[in-house]
Enzyme design. Structure first.
Site, PDB file in Angstrom:
ATOM      1  N   ASN A 102      34.823  28.638  39.034  1.00 39.43           N
ATOM      2  CA  ASN A 102      33.545  28.573  39.758  1.00 39.43           C
ATOM      3  C   ASN A 102      33.219  27.158  40.200  1.00 39.43           C
ATOM      4  O   ASN A 102      32.798  26.914  41.341  1.00 39.43           O
ATOM      5  CB  ASN A 102      32.408  29.104  38.870  1.00 39.43           C
ATOM      6  N   ASP A 146      33.769  35.220  42.276  1.00 39.68           N
ATOM      7  CA  ASP A 146      33.473  36.641  42.460  1.00 39.68           C
ATOM      8  C   ASP A 146      34.703  37.400  42.952  1.00 39.68           C
ATOM      9  O   ASP A 146      34.982  38.522  42.506  1.00 39.68           O
ATOM     10  CB  ASP A 146      32.325  36.819  43.466  1.00 39.68           C
ATOM     11  N   ASP A 194      39.289  38.671  28.891  1.00 38.92           N
ATOM     12  CA  ASP A 194      38.462  37.553  29.348  1.00 38.92           C
ATOM     13  C   ASP A 194      39.294  36.654  30.268  1.00 38.92           C
ATOM     14  O   ASP A 194      40.389  36.195  29.871  1.00 38.92           O
ATOM     15  CB  ASP A 194      37.956  36.755  28.142  1.00 38.92           C
ATOM     16  N   GLU A 219      32.618  37.104  32.735  1.00 38.34           N
ATOM     17  CA  GLU A 219      34.031  37.313  33.078  1.00 38.34           C
ATOM     18  C   GLU A 219      34.753  38.183  32.052  1.00 38.34           C
ATOM     19  O   GLU A 219      35.981  38.263  32.048  1.00 38.34           O
ATOM     20  CB  GLU A 219      34.749  35.955  33.193  1.00 38.34           C
TER      21      GLU A 219
END
Length: 544
Positions: free
Chosen positions: A425, A434, A417, A460
């Site tokens: 973000n 991304d 993770d 993620e």
């Protein structure tokens, strides 16, 4: 001076039938009128093969213009008229059209039997274009049952046959069907370019109906991606084409899509108008699945508005259509019979694959072969990172675990993770996020060996399945990944950006099910997060 030989009395009828076929795509109403005339003239002249071919065209036109209930009598009459010496191709075309009509009416058992019959007769005729048509139709049956994996299987086979044909129409049709499957699988990244490519292959204005279908699917894609203005533009363009051409099915689908779209924008009055118009249109030709969807949308709309009487009315209608569809569903006996015949037809196709004709058929350009491979992978690949997706993990992990138990081999699993991903973000942009996932997946894959498999678990999170690997080896690999992620030059993506990863590790114990292996790794990941992130954990032990 030589006297001219007697004129062939069939020739004017054959010419008239050819004229009728030429009008099918651009002006279906004209095609219908001409087909009726040819059928009547052929019956009077005593040419049952031409009469059957004309009645087949008559039924096809009615199917487009007025729906299955209007088309089936003409198609059944065509079948009764068909002479014993009719060509396998004509028999195949009639069987496939009957199947299409039964499917549109919700009679799936009859549809499946006719499709298999059509495939058998296409094999007898040696008509690869009809193999493609049969496989497209078989895939559509599974679409109706929401079984997109089987639908995709048949549509990919149809695309293989179509790709080797000079018929651009057939290639476009196969591409449209594949795009529809990809939309159902939420693979919009592959569906959209496929649709644009199909539009480039269209013979316009002959295939305006397919152009409308492409616009409808593009509207669906943009609606699901939240691009409401582009979605509305495509759906309205599709509706305008279908309205002009008189295609009732297309009009209904477009109005249903517009109703759903404007509901998401809070425009209830417009949504009601679109859905009511869709309901009025579908009543003209009868389509249980479409009617069911429209009543469901109207029921939800009125319930949200507080008009519970109207909501109940549409809710009852929704269930009535649901019951009608269930009553027409495939019986087990019909399904088994069709399945046996389908298996036999597919065996024939496999035998043909060793012959020159089919060898030549399967020769494709590298570009087409690559595209088909992409499509075959689409159901199991993540669109952003290109690694396997959650569906692939769910389907494959049980087999991997069973094989490890059977052979007594070790198996380990990592859940990885990316730390503080929401902050990336929010602080840098979703585009940067991304890029982090893409580059992170690439870095993880660079550490893998044959037999290891990386899956995007969601968001993620990634899952790494390590075949033939005991706990010490899994921990060493996890630590190598952690160090590689932490040390990579992330500032090349965005100044000041740093990225770390937390990893939970588990290993297979005797009797463990896949869920137990995942749960253990997930708990270890939770421990790694709670302990401060950027570390590897397993069974309460810290690493890194």
């Amino acid at each position: 001076m030589n006297a001219a030989g007697p004129a062939d009395p069939r020739q004017p009828l054959e010419q008239a039938l050819g004229d009728a076929k030429a009008m099918f795509a651009p002006k279906c109403e004209v095609c219908l009128t001409l087909a009726i005339q040819v059928a009547q003239r052929a019956a009077q002249a005593g040419y049952p093969d031409l009469e059957a071919a004309a009645r087949l065209l008559w039924g096809r036109a009615l199917l487009v213009l007025s729906g299955a209930d209007a088309a089936l009598p003409a198609l059944r009459r065509a079948r009764r008229t068909l002479p014993a010496d009719a060509t396998p191709r004509l028999r195949a075309e009639l069987a496939l059209t009957l199947a299409q009509a039964h499917a549109a009416a919700g009679r799936n058992s009859q549809a499946l039997l006719h499709w298999v019959q059509g495939l058998e007769q296409a094999l007898e005729a040696g008509a690869p274009a009809l193999y493609a048509e049969a496989y497209l139709a078989l895939g559509n049956l599974y679409v109706a049952h929401n079984d997109l994996e089987y639908a995709f299987h048949y549509h990919v086979q149809a695309a293989e046959f179509a790709a080797a044909q000079p018929d651009t129409d057939l290639r476009a049709k196969a591409a449209i069907h594949l795009a529809a499957d990809l939309i159902g699988l939420a693979r919009y990244d592959l569906a959209e370019p496929l649709l644009h490519g199909a539009e480039r292959d269209l013979q316009l204005p002959l295939r305006r109906d397919w152009q409308a279908e492409i616009y409808n699917y593009l509207g669906t894609i943009h609606a699901r991606q939240g691009h409401t203005l582009r979605a509305q533009d495509f759906l309205e363009r599709a509706y305008a084409i279908n309205l002009e051409a008189g295609f009732l099915w297309g009009q209904t689908v477009n109005q249903l899509g517009l109703g759903r779209l404007v509901r998401t924008l809070g425009q209830d009055q417009q949504a009601e108008a679109h859905l009511t118009r869709a309901l009025e249109t579908v009543a003209k030709f009868g389509a249980p699945h479409l009617s069911q969807q429209i009543h469901e949308e109207l029921s939800q709309l009125y319930e949200q508005r507080g008009d519970f009487a109207a909501a109940l009315h549409h809710h009852i209608a929704f269930h009535e259509h649901h019951q009608a569809i269930a009553q027409k569903a495939m019986s087990s006996s019909a399904n088994k019979l069709a399945a046996r015949r389908l298996a036999a037809a597919e065996i024939k196709l496999k035998l043909l694959s060793s012959e020159i004709e089919l060898t030549q058929l399967r020769q494709q350009t590298s570009e087409r072969a690559t595209r088909l491979q992409q499509l075959e992978d689409a159901a199991y690949r993540d669109g952003l990172t290109a690694v396997f997706n959650r569906r692939a993990l769910d389907e494959r992990l049980s087999g991997i675990v069973a094989q490890a138990h059977q052979h007594g081999r070790p198996l380990s699993l990592l859940i990885l993770d990316f730390d503080h991903f929401k902050a990336i973000n929010d602080g840098y942009s979703h585009q940067v996020g991304d890029q982090v996932l893409q580059e992170g997946a690439r870095l993880i894959q660079s550490t893998l060996r044959d037999g290891d498999a990386l899956f995007r678990y969601g968001g993620e999170e990634f899952t790494l399945v390590l075949g033939d690997t005991a706990l010490p080896g899994a921990l060493r690999l996890a630590e190598r990944i952690r160090v590689q992620i932490e040390g990579w030059h992330w500032s090349d993506i965005a100044p000041g950006l740093g990225v770390t990863i937390s990893i939970g590790c588990s290993t297979l114990a005797a009797g463990d099910a896949p869920a137990a292996l995942l749960r253990a790794a997930d708990l270890a990941l939770y421990e790694a997060k709670r302990a401060g992130r950027n570390r590897v954990m397993t069974s309460g032990a810290r690493h890194g």
